[in-house]
Design an enzyme around this catalytic site. Structure first.
Site, short mmCIF file in Angstrom:
data_model
loop_
_atom_site.label_atom_id
_atom_site.label_comp_id
_atom_site.label_asym_id
_atom_site.label_seq_id
_atom_site.Cartn_x
_atom_site.Cartn_y
_atom_site.Cartn_z
N ARG A 8 -53.11 -20.22 29.49
CA ARG A 8 -54.81 -20.39 29.43
C ARG A 8 -54.29 -21.96 30.04
O ARG A 8 -54.48 -22.12 31.07
CB ARG A 8 -54.39 -20.50 27.43
CG ARG A 8 -55.56 -19.79 27.45
CD ARG A 8 -56.14 -19.74 25.35
NE ARG A 8 -55.75 -20.99 25.17
CZ ARG A 8 -55.85 -20.67 23.54
NH1 ARG A 8 -55.77 -20.46 22.98
NH2 ARG A 8 -55.78 -21.69 22.96
N LYS A 39 -60.49 -23.10 12.68
CA LYS A 39 -61.75 -22.44 13.48
C LYS A 39 -61.60 -20.91 12.67
O LYS A 39 -62.46 -20.71 13.01
CB LYS A 39 -60.16 -22.47 14.57
CG LYS A 39 -59.74 -21.73 15.40
CD LYS A 39 -59.30 -22.05 16.58
CE LYS A 39 -57.84 -21.28 16.75
NZ LYS A 39 -57.51 -21.73 17.52
C1 LIG Z 1 -56.31 -22.09 17.86
C2 LIG Z 1 -55.30 -22.81 18.67
C3 LIG Z 1 -54.66 -23.61 17.50
C4 LIG Z 1 -53.81 -23.60 16.06
O1 LIG Z 1 -52.79 -21.78 16.66
P1 LIG Z 1 -52.70 -21.46 15.36
O2 LIG Z 1 -51.54 -21.09 16.21
O3 LIG Z 1 -53.26 -21.03 14.56
O4 LIG Z 1 -52.07 -22.86 14.61
C5 LIG Z 1 -53.72 -24.75 18.28
N1 LIG Z 1 -53.82 -25.51 19.67
C6 LIG Z 1 -55.52 -24.50 20.18
C7 LIG Z 1 -55.79 -25.38 21.87
C8 LIG Z 1 -55.77 -23.63 19.78
O5 LIG Z 1 -56.53 -22.87 20.24
#
Ligand SMILES: *Cc1c(COP(=O)(O)O)cnc(C)c1O
Length: 355
Positions: free
Chosen positions: A130, A35
């Site tokens: 969250r 992302k």
């Molecule tokens: C963005 C996201 C991740 C990735 O997290 P990083 O800290 O970039 O490794 C993992 N799980 C969810 C649900 C996310 O939204």
């Protein structure tokens, strides 16, 4: 064209390979998270070449883009689904992270209509506040999801760090493990995926303290940026020179270090502070808060100081630099995760991929 993001594929690939090695030794599978680079298909391709099996993204539009460019799944949708996007999710997503029963019913119904079933991973909130079912109610509520036709429960997961800044720990990972065991006992099922972490959980692997039941990580920042903002770490063995922002000097003048006149608020409602260092050699770069977060820029010329930015201008102090900059020169920066996310999303920043 400037500003531009220079993305170095082979560096991202080697970061992924390094983490694959670490996680494999601990029986943890990785979903690589795309992302922060807006689901760039060329990057997804290189991640697959590195040996990553699952690609994960928070946006269905990014997943659709990757599929349309021939990237093979399985794809995981990270952001819990919007009711209004179920029709796309049922078509394009293999693993859906989910926490709402009504959304799950809608996804199940859409799958039944297509004569298929969809894999879900139920998110459990173990404290970061969250997404997820509150941990105390998780075992009970999973039963409701199990009743839904058209869904296949692949496992459970949790997310930490991103909202509340809660660090992954032996305690909260054990909480997830206990919930897994209780679900398996209560409903006589086996959960295949226990998705315990993102980048912030890597130190738990390294310390050998990750419960062995946690067998899946979703890793973005550690692969793409080589950093771990939650723990304020660089990832051992990874490089953070994966993506570099290049911006052009559009003005270079000697000016005072403190503005003249009464100071109100800047264009973003912030009150800027200035230290009086006398007359300084200052540049304006043709990039601004629309494209970057100025506090997330790290100059490769370490003698350059980033002062402040407005929408389209970033002001830097080059007085101490050994380089005699002139108008038209290009400055290079590393970026924080947040800054990269913004730059990647800005249509005004060109993206160039290098080997
Ligand atoms: C963005 C996201 C991740 C990735 O997290 P990083 O800290 O970039 O490794 C993992 N799980 C969810 C649900 C996310 O939204």
């Amino acid at each position: 064209m400037y500003p531009r993001l220079c993305i170095y594929k082979s560096k991202i690939k080697s970061n992924a390979e390094n983490l694959l090695k670490l996680t494999k030794e601990n029986n943890v599978e990785i979903a690589a998270v795309t992302k922060v680079l807006s689901g760039n298909p060329e990057i997804a391709k290189v991640l697959k070449e590195a040996g990553i099996k699952m690609i994960a993204d928070s946006r269905i539009s990014n997943i659709k883009k990757m599929i349309s460019k021939g990237i093979e799944g399985p794809f995981m949708l990270l952001r819990i689904p919007m009711m209004s996007r179920i029709q796309e999710i049922v078509k394009y997503v293999d693993y859906t992270l989910i926490s709402e029963i009504e959304t799950a019913k809608k996804l199940g119904a859409a799958a039944v209509k297509l004569n298929t079933s969809k894999k879900i991973i139920i998110m459990i909130d173990v404290g970061d506040l969250r997404e997820g079912i509150w941990f105390e109610n998780a075992v009970e509520q999973v039963g409701e999801f199990l009743k839904i036709k058209g869904l296949e429960l692949s496992g459970i997961g949790t997310n930490l760090g991103c909202f509340g800044g809660v660090l992954p720990s032996v305690e909260n990972m054990n909480l997830l493990k206990d919930i897994k065991e209780k679900i398996e006992d209560k409903y006589s099922i086996k959960l295949e995926i226990i998705s315990g972490g993102n980048t912030a959980a890597i130190p738990l692997i390294r310390s050998g303290k990750l419960p062995k039941e946690i067998n899946h990580f979703r890793l973005g920042e550690s692969i793409i940026c080589g950093t771990d903002v939650t723990n304020d770490l660089k990832i051992e063995g990874n490089t953070d020179l994966t993506v570099i922002l290049e911006a052009e000097i559009i003005e270079l003048k000697e000016k005072p270090s403190v503005p003249i006149g009464e100071i109100g608020f800047d264009a973003f409602g912030r009150k800027p502070h200035f230290e009086d260092k006398g007359i300084r050699k200052k540049c304006i770069l043709g990039v601004g808060e629309q494209d970057i977060i100025s506090s997330g820029l790290y100059s490769l010329d370490e003698k350059v100081e980033i002062l402040h930015a407005s929408s389209d201008h970033t002001i830097i102090d080059v007085t101490e630099s050994d380089i005699n900059y002139k108008v038209g020169d290009i400055l290079k920066f590393k970026l924080s995760y947040g800054c990269l996310l913004k730059a990647s999303t800005s249509e005004y920043v060109e993206k160039v991929i290098f080997e």
